[in-house]
Design a protein around this motif. Structure first.
Motif, PDB file in Angstrom:
ATOM      1  N   GLY A 115       0.900  -1.070  -0.105  1.00  0.00           N
ATOM      2  CA  GLY A 115       0.025  -0.103   0.002  1.00  0.00           C
ATOM      3  C   GLY A 115       0.932   1.306   0.195  1.00  0.00           C
ATOM      4  O   GLY A 115       0.485   2.185  -0.614  1.00  0.00           O
ATOM      5  N   GLN A 116       1.781   1.039   0.783  1.00  0.00           N
ATOM      6  CA  GLN A 116       2.804   2.346   0.703  1.00  0.00           C
ATOM      7  C   GLN A 116       3.678   2.617  -0.485  1.00  0.00           C
ATOM      8  O   GLN A 116       3.760   3.627  -0.970  1.00  0.00           O
ATOM      9  CB  GLN A 116       3.988   1.948   1.900  1.00  0.00           C
ATOM     10  N   ALA A 146     -11.124   9.281  15.890  1.00  0.00           N
ATOM     11  CA  ALA A 146      -9.872   9.307  16.399  1.00  0.00           C
ATOM     12  C   ALA A 146      -8.989   8.125  15.649  1.00  0.00           C
ATOM     13  O   ALA A 146      -7.836   8.609  15.247  1.00  0.00           O
ATOM     14  CB  ALA A 146      -9.692   9.068  17.837  1.00  0.00           C
ATOM     15  N   VAL A 147      -9.489   6.765  15.415  1.00  0.00           N
ATOM     16  CA  VAL A 147      -8.695   5.864  14.784  1.00  0.00           C
ATOM     17  C   VAL A 147      -8.441   6.260  13.362  1.00  0.00           C
ATOM     18  O   VAL A 147      -7.586   6.012  12.771  1.00  0.00           O
ATOM     19  CB  VAL A 147      -9.443   4.573  15.193  1.00  0.00           C
ATOM     20  N   ARG A 148      -9.822   6.832  12.758  1.00  0.00           N
ATOM     21  CA  ARG A 148      -9.776   7.000  11.321  1.00  0.00           C
ATOM     22  C   ARG A 148      -8.526   8.105  11.159  1.00  0.00           C
ATOM     23  O   ARG A 148      -7.869   8.076  10.161  1.00  0.00           O
ATOM     24  CB  ARG A 148     -10.702   7.403  10.938  1.00  0.00           C
ATOM     25  N   ASN A 149      -8.456   9.199  11.933  1.00  0.00           N
ATOM     26  CA  ASN A 149      -7.779  10.193  11.806  1.00  0.00           C
ATOM     27  C   ASN A 149      -6.034   9.918  11.872  1.00  0.00           C
ATOM     28  O   ASN A 149      -5.251  10.099  10.906  1.00  0.00           O
ATOM     29  CB  ASN A 149      -7.710  11.420  12.482  1.00  0.00           C
ATOM     30  N   ALA A 150      -5.998   8.883  12.969  1.00  0.00           N
ATOM     31  CA  ALA A 150      -4.593   8.364  13.189  1.00  0.00           C
ATOM     32  C   ALA A 150      -4.103   7.616  12.125  1.00  0.00           C
ATOM     33  O   ALA A 150      -2.898   7.735  11.763  1.00  0.00           O
ATOM     34  CB  ALA A 150      -4.679   7.893  14.615  1.00  0.00           C
ATOM     35  N   ARG A 195      -0.344   6.616   7.396  1.00  0.00           N
ATOM     36  CA  ARG A 195      -0.142   6.132   6.305  1.00  0.00           C
ATOM     37  C   ARG A 195       0.346   7.550   5.346  1.00  0.00           C
ATOM     38  O   ARG A 195       1.243   7.026   4.571  1.00  0.00           O
ATOM     39  CB  ARG A 195      -1.512   5.497   5.469  1.00  0.00           C
ATOM     40  N   GLN A 196       0.170   8.259   5.669  1.00  0.00           N
ATOM     41  CA  GLN A 196       0.377   9.703   4.573  1.00  0.00           C
ATOM     42  C   GLN A 196       1.956   9.821   5.067  1.00  0.00           C
ATOM     43  O   GLN A 196       2.561   9.881   4.045  1.00  0.00           O
ATOM     44  CB  GLN A 196      -0.403  10.846   5.016  1.00  0.00           C
ATOM     45  N   GLU A 248       5.412   9.628   2.477  1.00  0.00           N
ATOM     46  CA  GLU A 248       5.921  10.987   2.498  1.00  0.00           C
ATOM     47  C   GLU A 248       7.321  10.699   2.985  1.00  0.00           C
ATOM     48  O   GLU A 248       8.394  11.244   2.698  1.00  0.00           O
ATOM     49  CB  GLU A 248       5.539  12.096   3.402  1.00  0.00           C
ATOM     50  N   LYS A 249       7.822   9.763   3.663  1.00  0.00           N
ATOM     51  CA  LYS A 249       9.162   9.820   4.208  1.00  0.00           C
ATOM     52  C   LYS A 249      10.183   9.132   3.451  1.00  0.00           C
ATOM     53  O   LYS A 249       9.809   8.601   2.497  1.00  0.00           O
ATOM     54  CB  LYS A 249       9.096   8.846   5.575  1.00  0.00           C
TER      55      LYS A 249
END
Length: 256
Positions: free
Chosen positions: A161-162, A241-245, A250-251, A255-256
């Motif tokens: 997925g990444q 909260a879980v959705r946002n985290a 994942r984002q 990006e890293k």
């Protein structure tokens, strides 16, 4: 056998069956696993859920009514009545045993990390993963001991997925399957690729593969019983909260 352990003996007769069922939950990347990581991914997501201030990130959730029902089912039924009781029993294993089992499960997942590091042109990371696997499989006794980490070789995690995200494919809608941790449509396709790269699937019967994955999930859950409980108690809207985290993590991984 101590008194506390004896009172949980009725659970042990059904442990093998339950582990197979919970294996379905770990066939990913958390609440579980990056969605494919059932230990560090779950911990990071749960830690993110207790953050008092959400970062700005697009939360594309067009199927929210359905997702909330599935989230409630996974949390209130599967986790509360299956995974948590089994993990509580499992927690009676000494901490070093749980850690060594986690290391062994992690060692087997090497192909996913190597392939996706290569696909992301992270050649140093792929080389590190190969070196870690060689050291931990031999000196570390089939991966039960993370000797490579003690020698300064840190894990270079990567999943399909990444990789898709690195290639410019958007996450798509947020989506929750029954028995699985949260995903996006992109990560769901990535999960299929990650499962295909799990060598256990080619050398063991399906039930054994689910059992191994279930053991991974139960082991990770047992190591984080207090963390999960503190999140449940301190978060008003656990779904959001879980959705946002999850979406934040994942984002950041892409990006890293």
């Amino acid at each position: 056998m101590g008194h506390r352990a004896r009172k949980f003996l009725p659970w042990m007769g059904a442990l093998a069956v339950v582990v197979t069922i919970t294996g379905l939950m770990g066939a990913s990347s958390v609440m579980a696993a990056d969605p494919q990581s059932t230990d560090e991914g779950a911990v990071r997501q749960m830690e993110g859920a207790v953050s008092l201030e959400k970062e700005q990130i697009e939360e594309y959730d067009p199927w929210e009514p359905y997702n909330e029902k599935m989230f409630s089912f996974n949390h209130d039924k599967v986790d509360r009545y299956v995974l948590k009781p089994v993990a509580t029993v499992w927690d009676y294993l000494p901490d070093p045993v749980q850690e060594h089992l986690g290391n062994a499960f992690d060692n087997v997942a090497m192909p996913r990390r190597v392939v996706n590091n290569l696909l992301q042109a992270k050649f140093k990371g792929a080389g590190t993963e190969l070196a870690r696997f060689g050291i931990n499989t031999t000196v570390g006794v089939v991966g039960f001991f993370d000797v490579a980490k003690k020698w300064g070789l840190e894990q270079s995690d990567a999943d399909t997925g990444q990789t898709l995200g690195k290639w410019g494919i958007g996450p798509g809608p947020y989506f929750i399957f029954p028995f699985l941790p949260p995903l996006t449509v992109r990560d769901a396709f990535g999960l299929v690729g990650d499962v295909a790269m799990d060598p256990i699937n080619y050398f063991a019967p399906l039930a054994a593969s689910f059992g191994r994955r279930g053991g991974d999930v139960v082991n990770a859950r047992s190591q984080n019983l207090e963390l999960y409980e503190s999140v449940e108690e301190s978060t008003v809207d656990l779904y959001s909260a879980v959705r946002n985290a999850y979406l934040q993590r994942r984002q950041k991984a892409i990006e890293k």
